[in-house]
Structures are given as structure tokens and as C-alpha cells.
Design an enzyme around this catalytic site. Structure first.
Site, PDB file in Angstrom:
ATOM      1  N   LEU A 180      33.937  -3.364  38.789  1.00  0.00           N
ATOM      2  CA  LEU A 180      35.140  -3.817  39.487  1.00  0.00           C
ATOM      3  C   LEU A 180      35.104  -3.257  40.901  1.00  0.00           C
ATOM      4  CD1 LEU A 180      37.773  -3.163  36.649  1.00  0.00           C
ATOM      5  CD2 LEU A 180      36.611  -5.315  37.190  1.00  0.00           C
ATOM      6  N   ILE A 229      34.719   1.376  37.933  1.00  0.00           N
ATOM      7  CA  ILE A 229      35.873   1.010  38.764  1.00  0.00           C
ATOM      8  C   ILE A 229      35.670   1.628  40.142  1.00  0.00           C
ATOM      9  CG2 ILE A 229      38.382   1.059  38.999  1.00  0.00           C
ATOM     10  CD1 ILE A 229      38.544   1.565  35.962  1.00  0.00           C
ATOM     11  N   ASP A 230      35.528   0.757  41.141  1.00  0.00           N
ATOM     12  CA  ASP A 230      35.252   1.215  42.506  1.00  0.00           C
ATOM     13  C   ASP A 230      36.033   0.326  43.475  1.00  0.00           C
ATOM     14  OD1 ASP A 230      33.929   2.908  44.351  1.00  0.00           O
ATOM     15  OD2 ASP A 230      32.418   1.369  44.731  1.00  0.00           O
ATOM     16  N   VAL A 231      37.346   0.321  43.307  1.00  0.00           N
ATOM     17  CA  VAL A 231      38.215  -0.607  44.026  1.00  0.00           C
ATOM     18  C   VAL A 231      38.969   0.133  45.131  1.00  0.00           C
ATOM     19  CG1 VAL A 231      40.187  -2.178  43.806  1.00  0.00           C
ATOM     20  CG2 VAL A 231      38.495  -2.051  41.967  1.00  0.00           C
ATOM     21  N   ASN A 287      35.728   5.813  40.215  1.00  0.00           N
ATOM     22  CA  ASN A 287      35.611   6.511  41.498  1.00  0.00           C
ATOM     23  C   ASN A 287      36.974   6.531  42.179  1.00  0.00           C
ATOM     24  OD1 ASN A 287      34.619   7.693  43.849  1.00  0.00           O
ATOM     25  ND2 ASN A 287      33.931   5.750  44.713  1.00  0.00           N
TER      26      ASN A 287
END
Length: 221
Positions: free
Chosen positions: A73, A142-144, A176
């Protein structure tokens, strides 16, 4: 390439674009490598690649190699995808969800993301995608970010529980997060405290970059 050589002395910007979603996107030669930046932070390659590589190493490359399907993501320039394919030598399916089509166009042009055969890119909002997908995943990254901001929904229990429900048995979430002040520290600890410890184990990794903290959640039941 002369720009690459000179970039060890001074960063050399080769591309800049205003994007509706990300405001400013820049591609720069820095210390001999191409990096993708937003106005105030590194989006892909450079320090961000080091952070997520550290998270993948903590999960274990051998563990990742046995996985069948990874969900990312927040794709940006795709540095974590390159780490998975080039360094881990992961051969399974990767689904990348990115809200900004401009970002994917740049990732394809400068970082050859469209040449990775096992990768499917979906232009969508991470929240919307997580609600719709019927697949289950071995690893969800998750790196949004929107520049240096993280959308609030990432930390809400509704979204977290939906993400956790998409994990296969022994599946892992690598999250993250950015810490800029004490309120962000409190936010992260609240997020961890709300995870069901009977179903999931969780840990925060010691920081490799000043402002980034990685959270790893594993489905144990």
C-alpha cells in the site's frame, strides 16, 4: 554517466513535476543513485529504501521467499519492490496500490517498474482497496504518505482490523510510520496497544532513520 559521478559531490535534479496528489515530485541523482523525493521528504530509494530493507531483513529473507502474495500500500517509485525482486529474489506475486497516477508514470520512466513481470499496479486509494479486495496476503507493507503527513485512517482500528483480516496464517504487516513529534509517539503506542495480542504479535523496531519507526505485526493464530 557524468551526472551519476558528480552526484557524489552534489545532488543533481533531473526531473520535477507538480502532481495533484503529491504536490511536487522530483527525481534526483544523489550519491550515485536515482532517488524520488516529494517536497519535504524522500519517497523512494535513498533513505526510504534503507528503512524498508531493514524491515524486510527483520522479517527474514528466507521467510519472504516462501510467501506467495505480497501487498504494498503506497508504491511511489517502488524501491521496496526493487528490494524484494533484486535483493531478496522474491518470485511470488506483488500487488502495488498507489493513489497517484503521476507517481507510477515516473516510476515506470525512471525506475523501470513496468518491466517487473510479477508486479500488478492498481491505481486506487489504499483505504478503498483494502475494503474491496477479496485476496489474502502473506505480507502487507503499509507505506502511505502525503509528503511528510500520514493519513489518519491508517491508525484507526477499523482500517487496522480490516488489514489484519487480509493476512494469511503467519502473515505479516510491515508498517512504516513517521515520527515528527511526541503526539506521533503517543499515536504509535496507542496503535500497538489496541492490537489483539491473542491473535497477533507486534513489535517496534529500533529506528534506523531519525523520523521513521517500523512496526511489525504477525498473525500468530
Amino acid at each position: 554517466m557524468i551526472q551519476k559521478i558528480f552526484s557524489y559531490l552534489i545532488p543533481i535534479k533531473i526531473f520535477k513535476k507538480k502532481s495533484a496528489r503529491s504536490k511536487v515530485i522530483e527525481v534526483t541523482w544523489a550519491n550515485g543513485e536515482l532517488v524520488l523525493d516529494s517536497e519535504n521528504t524522500n519517497y523512494s530509494y535513498g533513505s526510504l529504501q534503507r528503512i524498508l530493507r531493514y524491515g524486510l531483513r527483520n522479517i527474514g529473507y528466507e521467510t519472504i521467499l516462501k510467501m506467495e502474495h505480497i501487498l504494498l500500500l503506497g508504491v511511489a517509485g517502488g524501491s521496496v519492490i526493487k528490494t524484494l525482486v533484486d535483493e531478496v529474489e522474491y518470485k511470488g506475486k506483488i500487488t502495488g496500490v498507489e493513489i497517484d497516477p503521476d507517481m507510477i508514470q515516473i516510476a515506470n520512466q525512471y525506475f523501470n517498474l513496468d518491466q517487473i513481470k510479477q508486479l500488478e499496479i492498481i491505481i486506487d486509494d489504499a483505504f478503498e482497496f483494502v475494503l474491496k479486495t477479496k485476496d489474502k496476503y502473506d505480507l502487507i507493507i503499509i507505506d502511505v504518505f502525503e509528503d511528510i503527513k500520514m493519513p489518519n485512517f491508517l491508525f484507526e482500528s477499523f482500517f487496522a482490523n480490516r488489514v489484519f483480516s487480509l493476512l494469511k496464517n503467519k502473515g505479516v504487516v510491515l508498517f512504516n510510520t513517521m515520527i515528527l513529534d511526541e503526539a506521533h509517539n503517543v499515536r504509535n503506542r496507542k496503535y500497538i496497544s489496541e492490537i489483539n495480542s491473542k491473535l497477533f504479535s507486534s513489535k517496534m523496531l529500533p529506528r534506523v532513520e531519525v523520523h521513521n519507526e517500523l512496526i511489525i505485526i504477525e498473525k500468530v493464530a
